[in-house]
Motif scaffolding. Structure first.
Motif, short mmCIF file in Angstrom:
data_model
loop_
_atom_site.label_atom_id
_atom_site.label_comp_id
_atom_site.label_asym_id
_atom_site.label_seq_id
_atom_site.Cartn_x
_atom_site.Cartn_y
_atom_site.Cartn_z
N GLN A 67 7.42 -4.31 13.98
CA GLN A 67 6.04 -3.94 13.69
C GLN A 67 5.81 -3.96 12.19
OE1 GLN A 67 5.49 0.06 15.25
NE2 GLN A 67 6.24 1.01 13.38
N GLY A 68 4.53 -4.05 11.81
CA GLY A 68 4.16 -3.94 10.41
C GLY A 68 4.59 -5.12 9.57
N SER A 69 4.60 -4.90 8.28
CA SER A 69 5.08 -5.85 7.28
C SER A 69 5.51 -5.05 6.06
CB SER A 69 3.97 -6.83 6.88
OG SER A 69 2.96 -6.16 6.15
N ALA A 70 6.05 -5.71 5.06
CA ALA A 70 6.52 -5.00 3.87
C ALA A 70 5.38 -4.30 3.14
CB ALA A 70 7.24 -5.95 2.93
N GLU A 71 4.14 -4.74 3.38
CA GLU A 71 3.00 -4.07 2.73
C GLU A 71 2.74 -2.70 3.33
OE1 GLU A 71 0.11 -7.43 0.96
OE2 GLU A 71 0.17 -7.40 3.16
N ASN A 72 3.33 -2.43 4.49
CA ASN A 72 3.24 -1.12 5.14
C ASN A 72 4.67 -0.61 5.33
OD1 ASN A 72 2.98 1.11 6.83
ND2 ASN A 72 1.40 0.18 8.10
N PRO A 73 5.33 -0.14 4.27
CA PRO A 73 6.76 0.17 4.34
C PRO A 73 7.11 1.35 5.22
CG PRO A 73 5.85 0.86 2.23
CD PRO A 73 4.78 0.08 2.92
N ASP A 127 0.86 -1.18 0.00
CA ASP A 127 0.00 0.00 0.00
C ASP A 127 0.90 1.23 0.00
OD1 ASP A 127 -1.77 2.08 0.48
OD2 ASP A 127 -2.99 0.93 1.89
N MET A 128 1.02 1.88 -1.16
CA MET A 128 1.93 3.03 -1.29
C MET A 128 1.47 4.24 -0.48
SD MET A 128 3.17 2.75 -5.25
CE MET A 128 1.57 2.24 -5.88
N LEU A 133 9.67 -4.27 -9.71
CA LEU A 133 8.21 -4.27 -9.67
C LEU A 133 7.67 -5.24 -8.62
CD1 LEU A 133 5.62 -3.12 -10.86
CD2 LEU A 133 5.72 -4.89 -12.63
N HIS A 134 8.39 -6.36 -8.40
CA HIS A 134 7.92 -7.35 -7.42
C HIS A 134 7.92 -6.80 -6.00
CE1 HIS A 134 11.81 -8.38 -5.48
NE2 HIS A 134 12.31 -7.95 -6.61
N LEU A 135 8.63 -5.69 -5.77
CA LEU A 135 8.65 -5.09 -4.43
C LEU A 135 7.31 -4.44 -4.10
CD1 LEU A 135 12.18 -3.42 -4.51
CD2 LEU A 135 11.52 -5.54 -3.34
N ILE A 136 6.52 -4.12 -5.11
CA ILE A 136 5.19 -3.52 -4.90
C ILE A 136 4.09 -4.53 -5.19
CG2 ILE A 136 3.59 -1.75 -5.73
CD1 ILE A 136 5.95 0.05 -6.22
N CYS A 137 4.21 -5.21 -6.30
CA CYS A 137 3.23 -6.24 -6.67
C CYS A 137 3.97 -7.58 -6.71
CB CYS A 137 2.62 -5.94 -8.04
SG CYS A 137 1.76 -4.37 -8.12
N GLY A 138 3.89 -8.33 -5.63
CA GLY A 138 4.69 -9.54 -5.50
C GLY A 138 4.24 -10.67 -6.40
N ASP A 139 5.17 -11.59 -6.62
CA ASP A 139 4.83 -12.81 -7.36
C ASP A 139 3.89 -13.66 -6.50
OD1 ASP A 139 6.82 -12.57 -9.66
OD2 ASP A 139 8.15 -12.45 -7.92
N VAL A 190 1.84 4.14 -11.33
CA VAL A 190 3.15 3.78 -10.80
C VAL A 190 3.59 2.41 -11.31
CG1 VAL A 190 4.42 3.22 -8.69
CG2 VAL A 190 2.92 5.22 -8.74
N VAL A 191 2.68 1.45 -11.34
CA VAL A 191 3.02 0.11 -11.81
C VAL A 191 3.44 0.15 -13.27
CG1 VAL A 191 2.03 -2.15 -12.36
CG2 VAL A 191 1.61 -1.12 -10.12
N ASP A 192 2.73 0.90 -14.10
CA ASP A 192 3.10 1.02 -15.51
C ASP A 192 4.48 1.65 -15.66
OD1 ASP A 192 0.71 -0.12 -16.26
OD2 ASP A 192 -0.27 1.79 -16.75
N TYR A 193 4.73 2.66 -14.85
CA TYR A 193 6.03 3.35 -14.90
C TYR A 193 7.16 2.39 -14.51
CZ TYR A 193 9.86 6.45 -13.54
OH TYR A 193 11.07 7.04 -13.41
N MET A 194 6.95 1.65 -13.41
CA MET A 194 8.00 0.73 -12.96
C MET A 194 8.20 -0.41 -13.95
SD MET A 194 7.55 0.50 -8.83
CE MET A 194 9.04 -0.49 -8.69
N ALA A 195 7.12 -0.91 -14.53
CA ALA A 195 7.24 -1.99 -15.52
C ALA A 195 8.10 -1.55 -16.70
CB ALA A 195 5.86 -2.43 -15.99
N ASP A 196 8.08 -0.26 -16.98
CA ASP A 196 8.84 0.28 -18.10
C ASP A 196 10.27 0.63 -17.69
OD1 ASP A 196 9.37 1.38 -20.69
OD2 ASP A 196 8.98 3.38 -19.88
N LYS A 197 10.43 1.30 -16.56
CA LYS A 197 11.73 1.84 -16.16
C LYS A 197 12.50 0.95 -15.19
CE LYS A 197 11.05 5.75 -18.41
NZ LYS A 197 11.87 6.12 -19.59
#
Length: 463
Positions: A322-328, A137-138, A193-199, A181-188
């Motif tokens: 505390q938290g998880s990677a989904e709450n950076p 969650d960005m 990208l897996h850091l935001i949308c994991g496998d 953001v996902v489109d931008y990261m997929a390109d650049k």
């Protein structure tokens, strides 16, 4: 001020720690390419040991040898069989040269959905409790992350609103932003990208879970034989064991899912099986997130139940996260200091008063206050130990004004995420410790031994 409370010894299990200052476990990526501790790894830890830390906690060391372990570019050290043993024994021998410094191994069964297929095993998804991918969650970024995103990708600044606007996004507005953001990261930056949308991971079988329980106990026993003074189970901030604890990521319908007693079974079995091999006196603890801080995640009240079950299984100290990677913005690296202390009373109460370690401090005044309050027993420094390896000795000598303070800029984290050699904005030696042996090699024990050796060989006949 002499901050005397920070320098009182404390007993955990069968070891005495000379002060209340620990270095927090931090993966720094200095490991060799096949998971072996490197010369830089030794220098990194040795410099902090010379800096006066009473307890040094290693980065997360993975004992899972399988293709589905979920290892990735962070390159964690491994302890999976006897090939690795002599390298770990060199680390323990090195650290024990430093005036009673103790070394705690943080041992992990893997990263689950917070990892992704290994570069050599692209066909094999990471194993997790359930087939649920990571989704960050960005809106939960913080100032440090925003600063680093703009540093490594200045052109992305046009995509990022100010933090307050980002945190206030809801519904369709946030979905549209995320897609951009996902489109931008997929390109650049496709490699990130897996850091935001994991496998999507695959669901582990019961046989695989039991295999990890058994293997963990074997490697924990080996670790003590190799000279580690304590072991901490890596179960915090969204990694594999945390995923089993959390109803957000564990949707199983067998004895490892559902009720809190079932969700904690993997962790409690590891404790029980390990205690059978190492005995009842060793310092053997668990790191847990005080709260997942995500909708549907494991809340603090349930974490306290986990702590009680771990204590009953044989854990004798606890370390807070505390938290998880989904709450950076919350996990690993909040902007301020002392935030983790809010969970300490719950840990103390649920554990029946067992020693508790609380991280994320910068200033000795704040750290000492946490000790004097009785809420925690040991404070730990993470990013601050990167910024200044000699924080403890400076505090002990009353040289507080000489402390190099962490700026909370997240440079260290972003270097790690972008496959750079981890550096620090305020400490130019970070990542170069092995080039400065004069800052860590002259320990009293080693100096005495070398002097004695030189005396014995100075009059050797010439050949």
């Amino acid at each position: 001020m002499n901050h005397a409370a920070l320098f009182k010894p404390i007993q955990i299990g069968d070891i005495e720690i000379k002060n209340r200052i620990a270095m927090a476990p931090m993966n720094v990526g200095y490991t060799g390419p096949n998971g072996y501790p490197s010369e830089q790894s030794l220098a990194w830890y040795a410099m902090r040991a010379r800096g006066g830390f009473g307890l040094i906690m290693t980065e997360c060391v993975v004992m899972n040898p399988h293709r589905w372990a979920g290892h990735e570019a962070l390159n964690p050290p491994l302890l999976i069989d006897e090939r690795y043993y002599r390298f770990h024994s060199e680390l323990t021998e090195t650290i024990h040269q430093y005036s009673g410094c103790k070394l705690c191994l943080q041992l992990s069964p893997g990263w689950g959905r917070q990892g992704h297929p290994h570069v050599n095993s692209k066909d094999c998804p990471a194993g997790a409790p359930s087939a649920i991918p990571l989704e960050v969650d960005m809106r939960k970024l913080n100032q440090g992350w925003i600063k680093q995103i703009k540093r490594i990708a200045p052109e992305a600044s046009t995509l990022l609103p100010d933090l307050e606007t980002l945190q206030g996004m809801k519904g369709d507005e946030y979905i549209a932003f995320k897609n951009l953001v996902v489109d931008y990261m997929a390109d650049k930056f496709p490699e990130m990208l897996h850091l935001i949308c994991g496998d999507t991971p695959r669901e582990l079988t019961k046989a695989e879970i039991v295999d990890l329980e058994d293997r963990f106990a074997v490697q924990a026993q080996a670790a003590f034989k190799l000279g580690y003074d304590a072991i901490e189970i890596h179960a915090p901030h969204g990694y594999l064991l945390h995923q089993f604890l959390s109803p957000r990521s564990n949707k199983r319908h067998d004895e490892y899912g559902g009720t809190i007693n079932n969700r904690v079974r993997f962790l409690s079995n590891i404790i029980i099986k390990t205690r059978e091999k190492i005995g009842h006196d060793k310092a053997f603890g668990v790191r847990l997130s005080g709260d997942e801080l995500m909708p549907g995640g494991i809340p603090h009240d349930e974490v306290k139940k986990v702590i009680g079950l771990c204590k009953d299984a044989g854990a004798n100290f606890f370390n807070i996260s505390q938290g998880s990677a989904e709450n950076p913005g919350a996990a690993f690296a909040p902007d301020g200091e002392g935030e983790f202390t809010q969970w300490a009373p719950g840990f103390k109460q649920a554990s029946g008063g067992m020693p508790v370690i609380t991280p994320s401090f910068i200033n000795p005044e704040t750290a000492e206050k946490a000790i004097l309050s009785g809420e925690t027993d040991i404070i730990s420094l993470g990013r601050q130990a990167i910024a200044d390896p000699f924080w403890p000795v400076k505090v002990k000598e009353g040289r507080v004004e000489d402390i190099v303070k962490c700026k909370r800029c997240q440079r260290c984290f972003m270097d790690l995420m972008t496959s750079n050699w981890l550096r620090c904005s305020v400490n130019p030696i970070v990542g170069r410790e092995k080039m400065y042996p004069e800052l860590f090699l002259d320990t009293p024990k080693l100096t005495k031994k070398i002097k004695q050796f030189k005396e014995k060989i100075k009059n050797l006949p010439q050949i």
